[in-house]
Design an enzyme around this catalytic site. Sequence first.
Site, PDB file in Angstrom:
ATOM      1  N   GLY A  46      61.362  29.660  44.892  1.00 12.61           N
ATOM      2  CA  GLY A  46      61.561  30.955  45.519  1.00 12.61           C
ATOM      3  C   GLY A  46      63.014  31.029  45.935  1.00 12.61           C
ATOM      4  CD  GLU A  47      67.289  32.654  46.797  1.00 16.92           C
ATOM      5  OE1 GLU A  47      66.892  32.902  45.650  1.00 16.92           O
ATOM      6  OE2 GLU A  47      68.305  31.968  47.025  1.00 16.92           O
ATOM      7  CB  CYS A  78      62.906  25.383  42.203  1.00 16.66           C
ATOM      8  SG  CYS A  78      64.396  26.146  41.560  1.00 16.66           S
ATOM      9  CG  HIS A 171      60.069  26.774  38.493  1.00 19.30           C
ATOM     10  ND1 HIS A 171      59.530  27.270  39.656  1.00 19.30           N
ATOM     11  CD2 HIS A 171      61.399  26.983  38.576  1.00 19.30           C
ATOM     12  CE1 HIS A 171      60.495  27.776  40.409  1.00 19.30           C
ATOM     13  NE2 HIS A 171      61.643  27.617  39.765  1.00 19.30           N
ATOM     14  CD  GLU A 173      56.102  26.144  39.400  1.00 16.80           C
ATOM     15  OE1 GLU A 173      56.431  24.962  39.179  1.00 16.80           O
ATOM     16  OE2 GLU A 173      56.910  27.004  39.805  1.00 16.80           O
TER      17      GLU A 173
END
Length: 192
Positions: A46-47, A78, A171, A173
């Site tokens: 995400g951020e 991430c 990532h 996932e």
Amino acid sequence: MRCGVLALQGDWAAHIGALERAGAAARPVRTATELEEIDALVLPGGESTVVLRLLEREGWMERLVERLRNGLPVLATCAGIILLARDVTPEQPSFGLLDIGVRRNAYGRQVSSTIVPVRLSEAFAGPAEMEGVFIRAPRIERVGPGVEVLGWRGDDPALVRQGAIVAATFHPEITGDDRVHRYFLDVAGGTP
Ligand code: GLN
């Protein structure tokens, strides 16, 4: 084992899917109460700045860090690895529990987000590489002595483990190759 995915922001839903495919019961974590009801946690991408702000607003960031410090198994991807890292460049607050240094957005901007093979260590059975989806990903620039490298993007560490922390700059996932999630569930002691 009850596995939670921090679901304040970012691609948490994909992690729930990956954990379920790997055989775990997974649930979103959005509240302090839900944090107490889990035995393992995923910090999704995400951020990182936004997640930090939301955690502060929620008022249970300290409790989260306390649980992590007490050994709550965690899979971070991430933005998640940025939250856990000891050193972040450019400097920003972090939990400092994973002895690595990361540089945010080091592989370029959103447009240069890319799929690169990640070479896996012998800890993983099956193909020696997995697809690494890197989305404005951080680069691991320093790895402390207690950190085991489990995967590489070229010469850069991309998947690491320190005790009950498993963390990736990419990532895992979203590719359907759930070996990182299965490995994490093994580490967390929840293999069915
Ligand atoms: N660039 C983001 C950050 O710094 C991470 C991107 C991601 O999680 N896909 O937090």
